[in-house]
Motif scaffolding. Structure first.
Motif, PDB file in Angstrom:
ATOM      1  N   TYR A  73       0.831  -1.198   0.000  1.00  0.00           N
ATOM      2  CA  TYR A  73       0.000   0.000   0.000  1.00  0.00           C
ATOM      3  C   TYR A  73       0.871   1.256   0.000  1.00  0.00           C
ATOM      4  CZ  TYR A  73      -4.030  -2.939   1.113  1.00  0.00           C
ATOM      5  OH  TYR A  73      -5.025  -3.881   1.069  1.00  0.00           O
ATOM      6  N   ILE A  74       0.260   2.365  -0.352  1.00  0.00           N
ATOM      7  CA  ILE A  74       0.918   3.657  -0.211  1.00  0.00           C
ATOM      8  C   ILE A  74      -0.022   4.631   0.499  1.00  0.00           C
ATOM      9  CG2 ILE A  74       2.405   3.432  -2.243  1.00  0.00           C
ATOM     10  CD1 ILE A  74       0.417   5.251  -3.754  1.00  0.00           C
ATOM     11  N   LYS A  75       0.580   5.574   1.215  1.00  0.00           N
ATOM     12  CA  LYS A  75      -0.158   6.680   1.803  1.00  0.00           C
ATOM     13  C   LYS A  75       0.212   7.946   1.036  1.00  0.00           C
ATOM     14  CE  LYS A  75      -0.708   5.407   6.684  1.00  0.00           C
ATOM     15  NZ  LYS A  75      -0.353   5.830   8.076  1.00  0.00           N
ATOM     16  N   ILE A  76      -0.791   8.635   0.502  1.00  0.00           N
ATOM     17  CA  ILE A  76      -0.561   9.876  -0.217  1.00  0.00           C
ATOM     18  C   ILE A  76      -0.942  11.023   0.718  1.00  0.00           C
ATOM     19  CG2 ILE A  76      -1.071  11.228  -2.278  1.00  0.00           C
ATOM     20  CD1 ILE A  76      -1.944   8.619  -3.628  1.00  0.00           C
ATOM     21  N   HIS A  77       0.057  11.738   1.199  1.00  0.00           N
ATOM     22  CA  HIS A  77      -0.168  12.838   2.124  1.00  0.00           C
ATOM     23  C   HIS A  77      -0.408  14.108   1.314  1.00  0.00           C
ATOM     24  CE1 HIS A  77       1.183  10.627   5.781  1.00  0.00           C
ATOM     25  NE2 HIS A  77       1.823   9.900   4.865  1.00  0.00           N
ATOM     26  N   LEU A  78      -1.533  14.765   1.581  1.00  0.00           N
ATOM     27  CA  LEU A  78      -1.959  15.910   0.793  1.00  0.00           C
ATOM     28  C   LEU A  78      -1.926  17.200   1.615  1.00  0.00           C
ATOM     29  CD1 LEU A  78      -5.084  14.247  -0.873  1.00  0.00           C
ATOM     30  CD2 LEU A  78      -2.796  14.502  -1.857  1.00  0.00           C
ATOM     31  N   LYS A  79      -1.668  18.283   0.944  1.00  0.00           N
ATOM     32  CA  LYS A  79      -1.682  19.593   1.581  1.00  0.00           C
ATOM     33  C   LYS A  79      -3.086  19.969   2.054  1.00  0.00           C
ATOM     34  CE  LYS A  79      -0.671  24.471   0.640  1.00  0.00           C
ATOM     35  NZ  LYS A  79      -0.247  25.455  -0.382  1.00  0.00           N
ATOM     36  N   SER A  80      -4.080  19.549   1.275  1.00  0.00           N
ATOM     37  CA  SER A  80      -5.460  19.960   1.539  1.00  0.00           C
ATOM     38  C   SER A  80      -6.176  19.111   2.586  1.00  0.00           C
ATOM     39  CB  SER A  80      -6.266  19.922   0.237  1.00  0.00           C
ATOM     40  OG  SER A  80      -6.302  18.597  -0.276  1.00  0.00           O
ATOM     41  N   SER A  81      -5.525  18.068   3.098  1.00  0.00           N
ATOM     42  CA  SER A  81      -6.199  17.172   4.029  1.00  0.00           C
ATOM     43  C   SER A  81      -5.237  16.676   5.101  1.00  0.00           C
ATOM     44  CB  SER A  81      -6.792  15.979   3.269  1.00  0.00           C
ATOM     45  OG  SER A  81      -7.332  15.021   4.149  1.00  0.00           O
ATOM     46  N   SER A  82      -5.718  16.596   6.331  1.00  0.00           N
ATOM     47  CA  SER A  82      -4.904  16.058   7.424  1.00  0.00           C
ATOM     48  C   SER A  82      -4.871  14.535   7.408  1.00  0.00           C
ATOM     49  CB  SER A  82      -5.443  16.545   8.770  1.00  0.00           C
ATOM     50  OG  SER A  82      -6.801  16.123   8.935  1.00  0.00           O
ATOM     51  N   LYS A  83      -5.783  13.940   6.638  1.00  0.00           N
ATOM     52  CA  LYS A  83      -5.870  12.483   6.551  1.00  0.00           C
ATOM     53  C   LYS A  83      -5.313  12.017   5.211  1.00  0.00           C
ATOM     54  CE  LYS A  83      -9.181   8.660   6.813  1.00  0.00           C
ATOM     55  NZ  LYS A  83     -10.614   8.290   6.942  1.00  0.00           N
ATOM     56  N   PRO A  84      -4.299  11.149   5.218  1.00  0.00           N
ATOM     57  CA  PRO A  84      -3.733  10.695   3.951  1.00  0.00           C
ATOM     58  C   PRO A  84      -4.679   9.762   3.197  1.00  0.00           C
ATOM     59  CG  PRO A  84      -2.740   9.501   5.769  1.00  0.00           C
ATOM     60  CD  PRO A  84      -3.613  10.566   6.384  1.00  0.00           C
ATOM     61  N   VAL A  85      -4.507   9.708   1.901  1.00  0.00           N
ATOM     62  CA  VAL A  85      -5.259   8.767   1.062  1.00  0.00           C
ATOM     63  C   VAL A  85      -4.465   7.470   1.001  1.00  0.00           C
ATOM     64  CG1 VAL A  85      -6.136   8.295  -1.257  1.00  0.00           C
ATOM     65  CG2 VAL A  85      -6.279  10.609  -0.310  1.00  0.00           C
ATOM     66  N   VAL A  86      -5.104   6.361   1.362  1.00  0.00           N
ATOM     67  CA  VAL A  86      -4.443   5.055   1.378  1.00  0.00           C
ATOM     68  C   VAL A  86      -4.984   4.223   0.233  1.00  0.00           C
ATOM     69  CG1 VAL A  86      -3.950   2.973   2.701  1.00  0.00           C
ATOM     70  CG2 VAL A  86      -4.166   5.177   3.885  1.00  0.00           C
ATOM     71  N   THR A  87      -4.078   3.683  -0.582  1.00  0.00           N
ATOM     72  CA  THR A  87      -4.500   2.874  -1.722  1.00  0.00           C
ATOM     73  C   THR A  87      -3.504   1.749  -1.950  1.00  0.00           C
ATOM     74  OG1 THR A  87      -5.117   2.924  -4.074  1.00  0.00           O
ATOM     75  CG2 THR A  87      -3.288   4.321  -3.417  1.00  0.00           C
ATOM     76  N   ARG A  88      -3.995   0.671  -2.534  1.00  0.00           N
ATOM     77  CA  ARG A  88      -3.132  -0.459  -2.839  1.00  0.00           C
ATOM     78  C   ARG A  88      -2.428  -0.180  -4.174  1.00  0.00           C
ATOM     79  NH1 ARG A  88      -3.199  -5.879  -1.090  1.00  0.00           N
ATOM     80  NH2 ARG A  88      -2.164  -7.319  -2.536  1.00  0.00           N
ATOM     81  N   MET A  89      -1.114   0.045  -4.090  1.00  0.00           N
ATOM     82  CA  MET A  89      -0.344   0.387  -5.289  1.00  0.00           C
ATOM     83  C   MET A  89       1.151   0.298  -4.970  1.00  0.00           C
ATOM     84  SD  MET A  89      -0.302   3.973  -7.458  1.00  0.00           S
ATOM     85  CE  MET A  89      -2.054   3.907  -7.831  1.00  0.00           C
ATOM     86  N   PRO A  90       1.965  -0.270  -5.865  1.00  0.00           N
ATOM     87  CA  PRO A  90       3.416  -0.278  -5.645  1.00  0.00           C
ATOM     88  C   PRO A  90       3.990   1.131  -5.755  1.00  0.00           C
ATOM     89  CG  PRO A  90       2.758  -1.917  -7.299  1.00  0.00           C
ATOM     90  CD  PRO A  90       1.586  -1.023  -7.064  1.00  0.00           C
ATOM     91  N   MET A  91       5.069   1.406  -5.033  1.00  0.00           N
ATOM     92  CA  MET A  91       5.728   2.712  -5.116  1.00  0.00           C
ATOM     93  C   MET A  91       6.205   2.998  -6.537  1.00  0.00           C
ATOM     94  SD  MET A  91       5.909   4.587  -2.307  1.00  0.00           S
ATOM     95  CE  MET A  91       7.453   5.460  -2.090  1.00  0.00           C
ATOM     96  N   LYS A  92       6.666   1.994  -7.238  1.00  0.00           N
ATOM     97  CA  LYS A  92       7.165   2.195  -8.603  1.00  0.00           C
ATOM     98  C   LYS A  92       6.057   2.721  -9.510  1.00  0.00           C
ATOM     99  CE  LYS A  92       9.352  -0.218 -12.480  1.00  0.00           C
ATOM    100  NZ  LYS A  92      10.321   0.854 -12.739  1.00  0.00           N
ATOM    101  N   THR A  93       4.848   2.207  -9.341  1.00  0.00           N
ATOM    102  CA  THR A  93       3.730   2.633 -10.182  1.00  0.00           C
ATOM    103  C   THR A  93       3.377   4.090  -9.937  1.00  0.00           C
ATOM    104  OG1 THR A  93       2.830   0.386 -10.211  1.00  0.00           O
ATOM    105  CG2 THR A  93       1.332   2.163 -10.804  1.00  0.00           C
TER     106      THR A  93
END
Length: 235
Positions: A160-180
């Motif tokens: 999984y990856i966590k995408i930390h966003l400027k607009s949100s205190s909660k990261p978006v979590v999705t199943r995806m390789p870092m390379k992708t």
């Protein structure tokens, strides 16, 4: 269509060259010249993609013509002399044909030019394509839009990856390789600092030898990526 000109100081050779060009469906002959200076004038007045060029000509020779140009079209040399072949290829000509030139050999050279022309055209088109501004990721059976400019950093967690966003205190979590995810990000805007971290360069506030900071958030820099960080801070 590939716009071309023919240059040869021998009238019969020039006539034969024009006839051969007329047999190639993707060539458009815009001028036939009996000297290099006339050809230069043509190329100043209109775009030319390909030049069929004799070498031994009075005044400016074919090789001198190529060397004199800063912005060069493609060149196919057509000459009675084999001895200039190495010099011609050192000038990155598409092909070198020795007179008399068989039609099948001439057409083969034209297709080499066509392949190169299409590669250059594709590269130019890719340069002109605006980079993507967003992409979608799967989150709990929904597609969530991620705006690239909003990404602060990305954290890898096994599958999984966590995408930390400027607009949100909660990261978006999705199943995806870092390379992708890395392949979807503009290379000029993001930097990989660790096998588990990709950071938006714009949000980096300070750098240490083994870490980078995004305000008060400290992220590790692994040995493998230290040179990239060093290059970044050297700019």
């Amino acid at each position: 269509m590939i716009r071309c000109i023919a240059i040869d100081d021998e009238p019969l050779a020039l006539e034969l060259l024009q006839d051969n060009i007329s047999k190639v469906p993707f060539l458009q002959l815009v001028a036939a010249c009996d000297n290099a200076m006339e050809a230069l004038q043509v190329m100043e007045q209109q775009p030319v993609d390909l030049v069929f060029l004799d070498i031994q000509m009075p005044g400016l020779t074919g090789l001198q013509l190529i060397q004199s140009m800063t912005v060069k079209p493609m060149f196919i040399l057509i000459t009675a002399y084999e001895k200039y072949a190495l010099e011609g290829f050192n000038l990155s000509v598409v092909d070198y044909l020795v007179k008399p030139v068989a039609l099948d050999r001439f057409i083969k050279a034209c297709y080499k030019a066509k392949e190169l022309f299409e590669l250059k055209s594709a590269a130019t088109e890719n340069e002109n394509v605006a980079p993507a501004e967003y992409f979608f990721v799967n989150v709990e059976y929904s597609l969530v839009k991620i705006t690239i400019a909003d990404i602060v950093y990305i954290e890898g967690l096994k599958d999984y990856i966590k995408i930390h966003l400027k607009s949100s205190s909660k990261p978006v979590v999705t199943r995806m390789p870092m390379k992708t995810i890395e392949e979807q990000l503009p290379a000029r805007q993001f930097i990989r600092i660790h096998k588990s971290y990709i950071v938006a360069i714009a949000f980096i506030t300070s750098v240490r030898k083994t870490s980078v900071f995004i305000d008060t958030t400290e992220l590790p820099v692994s040995d493998h990526y230290r040179d990239a960080i060093a290059a970044l801070t050297a700019k």
